[in-house]
Motif scaffolding. Structure first.
Motif, PDB file in Angstrom:
ATOM      1  N   THR A 108       0.829  -1.208   0.000  1.00 30.91           N
ATOM      2  CA  THR A 108       0.000   0.000   0.000  1.00 30.91           C
ATOM      3  C   THR A 108       0.860   1.254   0.000  1.00 30.91           C
ATOM      4  OG1 THR A 108      -1.732  -1.190   1.209  1.00 30.91           O
ATOM      5  CG2 THR A 108      -1.838   1.217   1.205  1.00 30.91           C
ATOM      6  N   ALA A 109       1.898   1.256   0.836  1.00 30.12           N
ATOM      7  CA  ALA A 109       2.813   2.395   0.849  1.00 30.12           C
ATOM      8  C   ALA A 109       3.474   2.576  -0.512  1.00 30.12           C
ATOM      9  CB  ALA A 109       3.874   2.201   1.933  1.00 30.12           C
ATOM     10  N   LEU A 110       3.824   1.465  -1.143  1.00 33.04           N
ATOM     11  CA  LEU A 110       4.442   1.511  -2.465  1.00 33.04           C
ATOM     12  C   LEU A 110       3.481   2.137  -3.481  1.00 33.04           C
ATOM     13  CD1 LEU A 110       7.113   0.580  -3.771  1.00 33.04           C
ATOM     14  CD2 LEU A 110       5.980  -1.576  -4.318  1.00 33.04           C
ATOM     15  N   ALA A 111       2.220   1.707  -3.457  1.00 35.78           N
ATOM     16  CA  ALA A 111       1.224   2.273  -4.375  1.00 35.78           C
ATOM     17  C   ALA A 111       0.996   3.754  -4.103  1.00 35.78           C
ATOM     18  CB  ALA A 111      -0.094   1.502  -4.240  1.00 35.78           C
ATOM     19  N   TRP A 112       0.973   4.131  -2.833  1.00 37.60           N
ATOM     20  CA  TRP A 112       0.761   5.524  -2.433  1.00 37.60           C
ATOM     21  C   TRP A 112       1.913   6.409  -2.908  1.00 37.60           C
ATOM     22  CZ3 TRP A 112      -2.522   9.049  -1.422  1.00 37.60           C
ATOM     23  CH2 TRP A 112      -2.322  10.085  -0.508  1.00 37.60           C
ATOM     24  N   ILE A 113       3.133   5.958  -2.682  1.00 40.25           N
ATOM     25  CA  ILE A 113       4.302   6.751  -3.087  1.00 40.25           C
ATOM     26  C   ILE A 113       4.360   6.878  -4.602  1.00 40.25           C
ATOM     27  CG2 ILE A 113       6.823   6.872  -3.056  1.00 40.25           C
ATOM     28  CD1 ILE A 113       6.689   5.214  -0.420  1.00 40.25           C
ATOM     29  N   PHE A 114       4.185   5.759  -5.305  1.00 40.95           N
ATOM     30  CA  PHE A 114       4.246   5.795  -6.766  1.00 40.95           C
ATOM     31  C   PHE A 114       3.154   6.696  -7.344  1.00 40.95           C
ATOM     32  CE2 PHE A 114       7.062   2.030  -7.534  1.00 40.95           C
ATOM     33  CZ  PHE A 114       7.836   2.623  -8.511  1.00 40.95           C
ATOM     34  N   ILE A 199      12.123   4.298  -4.138  1.00 42.46           N
ATOM     35  CA  ILE A 199      10.715   4.164  -3.772  1.00 42.46           C
ATOM     36  C   ILE A 199      10.444   2.810  -3.125  1.00 42.46           C
ATOM     37  CG2 ILE A 199       8.386   3.940  -4.725  1.00 42.46           C
ATOM     38  CD1 ILE A 199       9.121   6.131  -6.736  1.00 42.46           C
ATOM     39  N   VAL A 200      10.952   1.734  -3.732  1.00 45.80           N
ATOM     40  CA  VAL A 200      10.697   0.389  -3.190  1.00 45.80           C
ATOM     41  C   VAL A 200      11.325   0.241  -1.811  1.00 45.80           C
ATOM     42  CG1 VAL A 200      11.119  -2.073  -3.521  1.00 45.80           C
ATOM     43  CG2 VAL A 200      10.429  -0.653  -5.465  1.00 45.80           C
ATOM     44  N   LEU A 201      12.575   0.677  -1.671  1.00 46.64           N
ATOM     45  CA  LEU A 201      13.234   0.599  -0.363  1.00 46.64           C
ATOM     46  C   LEU A 201      12.561   1.531   0.632  1.00 46.64           C
ATOM     47  CD1 LEU A 201      15.789  -1.025   0.616  1.00 46.64           C
ATOM     48  CD2 LEU A 201      15.318  -1.109  -1.830  1.00 46.64           C
ATOM     49  N   GLY A 202      12.209   2.741   0.193  1.00 50.12           N
ATOM     50  CA  GLY A 202      11.565   3.684   1.095  1.00 50.12           C
ATOM     51  C   GLY A 202      10.257   3.148   1.645  1.00 50.12           C
ATOM     52  N   ALA A 203       9.457   2.499   0.800  1.00 48.76           N
ATOM     53  CA  ALA A 203       8.189   1.927   1.251  1.00 48.76           C
ATOM     54  C   ALA A 203       8.396   0.807   2.253  1.00 48.76           C
ATOM     55  CB  ALA A 203       7.392   1.427   0.053  1.00 48.76           C
ATOM     56  N   SER A 204       9.499   0.084   2.149  1.00 49.68           N
ATOM     57  CA  SER A 204       9.745  -1.036   3.064  1.00 49.68           C
ATOM     58  C   SER A 204       9.916  -0.575   4.505  1.00 49.68           C
ATOM     59  CB  SER A 204      10.987  -1.817   2.627  1.00 49.68           C
ATOM     60  OG  SER A 204      12.189  -1.141   2.991  1.00 49.68           O
ATOM     61  N   GLY A 205      10.246   0.708   4.693  1.00 49.35           N
ATOM     62  CA  GLY A 205      10.381   1.228   6.044  1.00 49.35           C
ATOM     63  C   GLY A 205       9.103   1.091   6.856  1.00 49.35           C
ATOM     64  N   VAL A 206       7.946   1.082   6.186  1.00 50.73           N
ATOM     65  CA  VAL A 206       6.670   0.890   6.873  1.00 50.73           C
ATOM     66  C   VAL A 206       6.656  -0.453   7.597  1.00 50.73           C
ATOM     67  CG1 VAL A 206       4.201   0.550   6.505  1.00 50.73           C
ATOM     68  CG2 VAL A 206       5.400   2.400   5.321  1.00 50.73           C
ATOM     69  N   ALA A 207       7.082  -1.502   6.914  1.00 53.32           N
ATOM     70  CA  ALA A 207       7.125  -2.827   7.542  1.00 53.32           C
ATOM     71  C   ALA A 207       8.113  -2.857   8.697  1.00 53.32           C
ATOM     72  CB  ALA A 207       7.486  -3.883   6.498  1.00 53.32           C
ATOM     73  N   ALA A 208       9.240  -2.175   8.529  1.00 55.23           N
ATOM     74  CA  ALA A 208      10.240  -2.149   9.595  1.00 55.23           C
ATOM     75  C   ALA A 208       9.687  -1.513  10.866  1.00 55.23           C
ATOM     76  CB  ALA A 208      11.486  -1.392   9.121  1.00 55.23           C
ATOM     77  N   VAL A 209       8.990  -0.387  10.715  1.00 50.70           N
ATOM     78  CA  VAL A 209       8.425   0.292  11.890  1.00 50.70           C
ATOM     79  C   VAL A 209       7.378  -0.586  12.560  1.00 50.70           C
ATOM     80  CG1 VAL A 209       7.141   2.316  12.674  1.00 50.70           C
ATOM     81  CG2 VAL A 209       8.916   2.565  10.935  1.00 50.70           C
TER      82      VAL A 209
END
Length: 468
Positions: A108-114, A199-209
């Protein structure tokens, strides 16, 4: 080895958090209103100041942006993603199996950012962003011999000697530039691949948090924060800037340390240390991530991961130093370069509080309301829980400590004077850890707060050219 259980997921998903109705909704709305007022004042004062002499070096302060209402190919997608998360996000966050929730939040974060990036179109919104005159991809050909480039890196930081680095290359340790050099080496060269990578790496931060919050404060609070993390307003600047990538690396370092501290994982501790070491060579300001990392150890009351963490973390500066780049020699030169450019013109008297207005836009009004609950509800209880004779903090107390550590790091960056403007982009590694404060908001109002978050991002992205 049995996993240490810190989750309170046994509570019903629809049960209010402790203090969820604390003082009702009105104080939350007041906090959001104060945040909106701060932004309005920063815009008004900034416009007057910038119009007078141009010293703010920002056309639409407190953001580095220019006024230009527009729409684009990503507009329908961004509106759709926002609507879906607002309507279905809270329920899905409560009910999805944990691993599926992590993947869904990342996607979802990936879709939002893109979708936000594509409001500017593919070329301007993604492919071109990291190829402009200030960016890393401009110097790829100067790293054909990487050891030689590292040995001479500090010679090109300040303006004056021939061949000084572009602003972003000079303004960061060489780990940032090397990332894109290595992408080029494996055949993923050019702005499009660089943008997609960030973008892909940035979105992964959501899962990390989410992983960190679950390990430290419990699954219930992590689930409540999930929709807000996936729909973060600072996604406007995650796509496409290298700072989104920096934020994700820092976030995974914290998440892995939380896993190491709660599950006694040597591998996670080493991985966390390596990522923290790499984080410090991505941005000179990111050693401040040590504050949330130390808070993880305070919450879990363990020193078990410290030795493997430090051993792994030190391998990164050792490798760079042996190759010829000394961080401690480069930083004073960066300060000189900073004051040769916009840093020497932009007035501290405006930006020391204007930065906080930019941060309010980046984290959203729901986060402002969540921070109100964090600052007024449990700080004293959280600090008392750190007493060695009391049980280790969990739940809201643990979440409060984690959020406060990120807020402290952000304020330290602000007061340093080395972050004057552009903080909507630069402070993403800290913003990630402020958004979990939204988990403290009442359950019944989550959709409204999510709508407010999405509205901030959509308005910013459609009303101004952000430049990043």
């Amino acid at each position: 080895m049995k996993t240490e259980e810190r989750s309170d997921s046994s509570r019903p998903a629809d049960e209010p958090a402790a203090g969820a109705g604390r003082a009702g909704h009105r104080p939350d709305l007041v906090a959001a209103g104060v945040g909106a007022l701060l932004v309005a004042v920063a815009c008004g004062v900034g416009w007057v100041w910038q119009s007078a002499d141009g010293r703010l070096q920002a056309q639409w302060p407190p953001l580095l942006a220019s006024w230009h209402p527009h729409a684009g190919p990503g507009t329908p997608a961004a509106l759709t993603v926002a609507a879906v998360v607002v309507v279905y996000g809270p329920a899905l966050a409560d009910r999805l199996p944990w691993r599926r929730l992590l993947l869904t939040a990342w996607a979802t974060a990936l879709a939002w950012i893109f979708s936000l990036a594509l409001i500017e179109g593919w070329y301007r919104g993604v492919a071109r962003r990291l190829t402009t005159k200030h960016e890393y991809l401009r110097v790829i050909d100067r790293f054909d011999d990487i050891p030689a480039a590292l040995r001479g890196f500090t010679d090109h930081i300040v303006v004056g000697p021939p061949g000084n680095w572009p602003a972003h290359v000079a303004g960061h340790p060489p780990g940032a530039t090397l990332t894109f050099v290595w992408l080029d080496r494996i055949g993923l060269g050019g702005g499009a691949w660089a943008g997609v990578f960030c973008i892909v790496l940035g979105a992964s931060g959501v899962a990390a948090v989410l992983i960190a919050v679950r390990a430290l404060a419990g699954e219930r609070l992590a689930r409540r924060a999930a929709p807000f993390l996936a729909l973060a307003p600072f996604a406007v600047w995650t796509g496409t800037s290298a700072d989104g990538y920096f934020a994700a690396v820092a976030a995974w370092s914290i998440a892995l340390l939380a896993v190491a501290a709660t599950r006694r994982s040597l591998l996670a501790a080493c991985a966390s240390g390596l990522l923290f070491g790499w984080t410090c060579y991505l941005s000179y300001g990111l050693p401040l991530i040590a504050l949330p990392l130390a808070t993880v150890l305070l919450i879990t009351r363990t020193t078990r991961p410290v030795l493997p963490f430090l051993t792994a973390a030190l391998t990164v500066p050792l490798a760079f130093t042996l190759t010829g780049f000394a961080w401690w020699e480069a930083y004073p030169l960066l300060v000189e370069r900073y004051y040769q450019g916009a840093g020497g013109v932009r007035p501290y008297a405006y930006w020391v509080w204007g930065n906080l207005a930019a941060a309010t836009l980046a984290v959203g009004l729901a986060t402002a309301a969540g921070l109100r609950r964090t600052l007024t509800g449990t700080p004293s209880a959280a600090l008392r829980a750190l007493h060695p004779r009391r049980p280790a903090p969990t739940g809201e107390a643990a979440l409060t400590l984690l959020v406060l550590s990120a807020l402290l790091a952000l304020l330290a960056a602000d007061l340093s004077g080395m972050s004057k403007a552009e903080t909507e982009r630069i402070w993403q590694p800290f913003y990630f850890w402020l958004l979990p404060a939204t988990a403290l908001l009442p359950v019944r109002g989550r959709r409204g707060w999510l709508g407010a978050q999405a509205g901030v991002a959509l308005l910013v992205n459609h009303l101004v050219w952000t430049g990043w």
